[in-house]
Design an enzyme around this catalytic site. Structure first.
Site, PDB file in Angstrom:
ATOM      1  N   ARG A   1       0.847  -1.468   0.010  1.00 38.15           N
ATOM      2  CA  ARG A   1       0.103   0.102  -0.026  1.00 38.15           C
ATOM      3  C   ARG A   1       0.683   1.218  -0.058  1.00 38.15           C
ATOM      4  NH1 ARG A   1      -3.660  -0.865   5.098  1.00 38.15           N
ATOM      5  NH2 ARG A   1      -1.739  -1.243   5.747  1.00 38.15           N
TER       6      ARG A   1
ATOM      7  N   ASN B   1      -6.076  -2.766   2.250  1.00 35.64           N
ATOM      8  CA  ASN B   1      -6.090  -4.268   2.386  1.00 35.64           C
ATOM      9  C   ASN B   1      -7.394  -4.740   2.604  1.00 35.64           C
ATOM     10  OD1 ASN B   1      -3.417  -4.314   2.047  1.00 35.64           O
ATOM     11  ND2 ASN B   1      -3.126  -4.743   4.506  1.00 35.64           N
TER      12      ASN B   1
END
Length: 100
Positions: A25, A43
């Site tokens: 990320r 996520n």
């Protein structure tokens, strides 16, 4: 149809593989900002990373390629699915962010 915003694209994505706990990320956020894209990354409980990105078509396509082949240094990308790809007249987000 040649408005000033011509050429803006929006696309949703989901990346499969070893993409959690490997700064995926963080790298996605940095890469999107470097390209001037807006949207988000997050996520999932299934172990994938999902998100949406918007911006100039060529930058979105560059980022799509990055998501399916580069990612973070420690990640292993098995596949990336892209959906809901469409032209948009204006951006829905002000920046790119990581969601939790």
């Amino acid at each position: 149809m040649s408005s000033p915003a011509a050429g803006l694209k929006s696309v949703d994505y989901e990346v499969f593989g070893e993409v959690q706990g490997v700064f995926f990320r963080k790298y996605t956020d940095e890469q999107a900002k470097k390209l001037g894209l807006v949207g988000w990354v997050k996520n999932t409980a299934q172990g994938t990373v999902i998100g949406q990105m918007q911006g100039p078509a060529e930058k979105v396509h560059f980022m799509m390629n990055w998501l399916k082949s580069v990612g973070s240094p420690m990640s292993r990308i098995d596949k990336a699915n892209f959906s809901n790809e469409r032209e948009i007249s204006k951006l829905d987000f002000n920046s790119f962010s990581t969601r939790y």
